[in-house]
Design a protein around this motif. Structure first.
Motif, mmCIF file in Angstrom:
data_model
loop_
_atom_site.group_PDB
_atom_site.id
_atom_site.type_symbol
_atom_site.label_atom_id
_atom_site.label_comp_id
_atom_site.label_asym_id
_atom_site.label_seq_id
_atom_site.Cartn_x
_atom_site.Cartn_y
_atom_site.Cartn_z
ATOM 1 N N TYR A 10 16.049 6.426 -60.622
ATOM 2 C CA TYR A 10 16.149 6.375 -59.157
ATOM 3 C C TYR A 10 16.215 7.787 -58.574
ATOM 4 O O TYR A 10 15.493 8.114 -57.625
ATOM 5 C CB TYR A 10 17.379 5.575 -58.744
ATOM 6 C CG TYR A 10 17.507 5.439 -57.237
ATOM 7 C CD1 TYR A 10 16.887 4.394 -56.562
ATOM 8 C CD2 TYR A 10 18.233 6.370 -56.497
ATOM 9 C CE1 TYR A 10 16.988 4.276 -55.181
ATOM 10 C CE2 TYR A 10 18.324 6.272 -55.117
ATOM 11 C CZ TYR A 10 17.702 5.219 -54.464
ATOM 12 O OH TYR A 10 17.792 5.121 -53.096
ATOM 13 N N LYS A 58 12.897 9.537 -58.953
ATOM 14 C CA LYS A 58 11.927 8.968 -58.024
ATOM 15 C C LYS A 58 12.066 9.572 -56.637
ATOM 16 O O LYS A 58 11.070 9.689 -55.897
ATOM 17 C CB LYS A 58 12.124 7.448 -57.972
ATOM 18 C CG LYS A 58 11.195 6.715 -57.022
ATOM 19 C CD LYS A 58 11.503 5.227 -57.037
ATOM 20 C CE LYS A 58 10.635 4.474 -56.030
ATOM 21 N NZ LYS A 58 10.958 3.019 -56.021
ATOM 22 N N HIS A 59 13.292 9.970 -56.280
ATOM 23 C CA HIS A 59 13.547 10.526 -54.955
ATOM 24 C C HIS A 59 13.619 12.052 -54.961
ATOM 25 O O HIS A 59 14.184 12.671 -54.049
ATOM 26 C CB HIS A 59 14.835 9.934 -54.384
ATOM 27 C CG HIS A 59 14.686 8.504 -53.953
ATOM 28 N ND1 HIS A 59 14.726 7.458 -54.847
ATOM 29 C CD2 HIS A 59 14.461 7.953 -52.727
ATOM 30 C CE1 HIS A 59 14.561 6.318 -54.192
ATOM 31 N NE2 HIS A 59 14.391 6.590 -52.924
ATOM 32 N N GLY A 108 18.364 0.986 -53.813
ATOM 33 C CA GLY A 108 18.414 1.632 -52.507
ATOM 34 C C GLY A 108 19.006 0.768 -51.416
ATOM 35 O O GLY A 108 19.443 1.281 -50.380
ATOM 36 N N VAL A 132 19.147 10.858 -51.349
ATOM 37 C CA VAL A 132 18.376 9.808 -52.039
ATOM 38 C C VAL A 132 18.562 8.442 -51.380
ATOM 39 O O VAL A 132 18.177 7.414 -51.943
ATOM 40 C CB VAL A 132 18.751 9.743 -53.535
ATOM 41 C CG1 VAL A 132 18.385 11.049 -54.223
ATOM 42 C CG2 VAL A 132 20.233 9.434 -53.726
ATOM 43 N N HIS A 133 19.174 8.434 -50.204
ATOM 44 C CA HIS A 133 19.263 7.227 -49.366
ATOM 45 C C HIS A 133 20.087 6.111 -50.008
ATOM 46 O O HIS A 133 19.771 4.926 -49.846
ATOM 47 C CB HIS A 133 17.867 6.704 -49.020
ATOM 48 C CG HIS A 133 16.942 7.746 -48.476
ATOM 49 N ND1 HIS A 133 17.160 8.367 -47.266
ATOM 50 C CD2 HIS A 133 15.811 8.295 -49.005
ATOM 51 C CE1 HIS A 133 16.192 9.244 -47.048
ATOM 52 N NE2 HIS A 133 15.368 9.237 -48.091
#
Length: 301
Positions: free
Chosen positions: A17, A20-21, A131, A154-155
């Motif tokens: 994760y 990915k961000h 997320g 990263v939200h």
């Protein structure tokens, strides 16, 4: 730069994760180098054979390992002769707080616990919904704001939690996740004893279970609760108890306990009179209500 101690399902999913961000993953250290290599492969990072090297090259160290190993690892890390300035060490246990990392805090490390309210049984699914999943955060140290910034970038949806409430929080998570599975399994067992095949029983409960969960999430417990207790059907509850008792005394006790807890929701609905509520309570507790006259209530349902 984030390094992971532990390359299980949680560690690999979080690493994927973050990567990915756009957050750089230093790599993984694990008791199994093969596991560390797998995590590194998924995040295009490095598998470390030496724990010291992972610590040195990482700003944030995520301890994604079994709960029982976290305390010992914290003690071990605290004994390493390293420059801990500006380091953040965060574990992902649901039940334990950052207090488990006290040996590191004494070295000047910012310590925290970060727990996703999510099952990681399916890593790809967990990655997909992470997320939108709330995470709870608690900890202490000079770099707590820096940690929050990393999570914001990263939200991730973070909710802060008091350290002393961590165990109660995790108990709640177990009830709504683990014990929900247990309740479903008990319901299936009753259906199987009633003559249904396993697959047929699952087909029967799926629309009921998913619909109930939807109603609860949309409307809350008072509006979502239906069924014989909500209607005051004392005779139906008595019949349930008699049938279950013949098959499994343990399930009977579970039914009684859950029924008593359900009465607190029924009271909030404010639809039943005290006479009926008392009768439900008596039947659920010990069947003393068997001889009371509920014919009026049952005829009016």
């Amino acid at each position: 730069m984030i390094g992971f101690i532990g390359a299980g399902q949680v560690g690999k999913t979080l690493g994927r994760y973050f990567a990915k961000h756009g957050v750089q993953i230093t790599g993984y250290y694990s008791r199994s180098y093969e596991s560390a290599s797998k995590g590194a492969e998924l995040t295009k990072s490095q598998a470390f054979k030496e724990l010291r090297d992972l610590i040195t090259t990482s700003q944030l160290i995520m301890m994604t390992m079994p709960d029982d190993r976290i305390g010992d690892m914290a003690v071990h890390l605290g004994k390493l002769n390293l420059d801990w300035k500006s380091k953040i060490v965060c574990h992902t246990s649901g039940v334990h707080s950052s207090a488990l990392l006290e040996p590191l805090f004494q070295q000047g490390v910012t310590v925290a616990s970060l727990h996703p309210m999510l099952s990681f049984a399916d890593e790809d699914y967990a990655l997909k919904v992470l997320g939108q999943t709330p995470l709870t955060l608690e900890g202490k140290g000079t770099q707590m704001n820096e940690l929050k910034k990393i999570l914001q970038v990263v939200h991730l949806k973070v909710r802060e939690l008091k350290t002393e409430q961590k165990s109660l929080y995790h108990a709640a998570a177990c009830i709504v996740s683990n014990y929900l599975v247990t309740l479903m399994d008990i319901g299936i067992e009753c259906l199987v004893k009633a003559g249904f095949e396993q697959h047929s029983a699952i087909e029967l409960i799926e629309p009921l279970a998913t619909g109930t969960l939807h109603n609860f999430l949309e409307k809350g417990s008072e509006a979502a609760l239906t069924g014989p207790i909500a209607r005051g059907d004392v005779g139906t509850i008595r019949t349930h108890l008699q049938a279950i008792s013949k098959e499994n005394k343990h399930i009977e006790e579970i039914y009684r306990l859950l029924g008593e807890s359900t009465l607190s929701i029924v009271r909030k609905q404010n639809q039943l009179d005290e006479y009926t509520l008392d009768g439900l309570k008596e039947v659920l507790q010990n069947e003393k209500g068997n001889n009371r006259n509920y014919q009026k209530n049952e005829n009016e349902k």
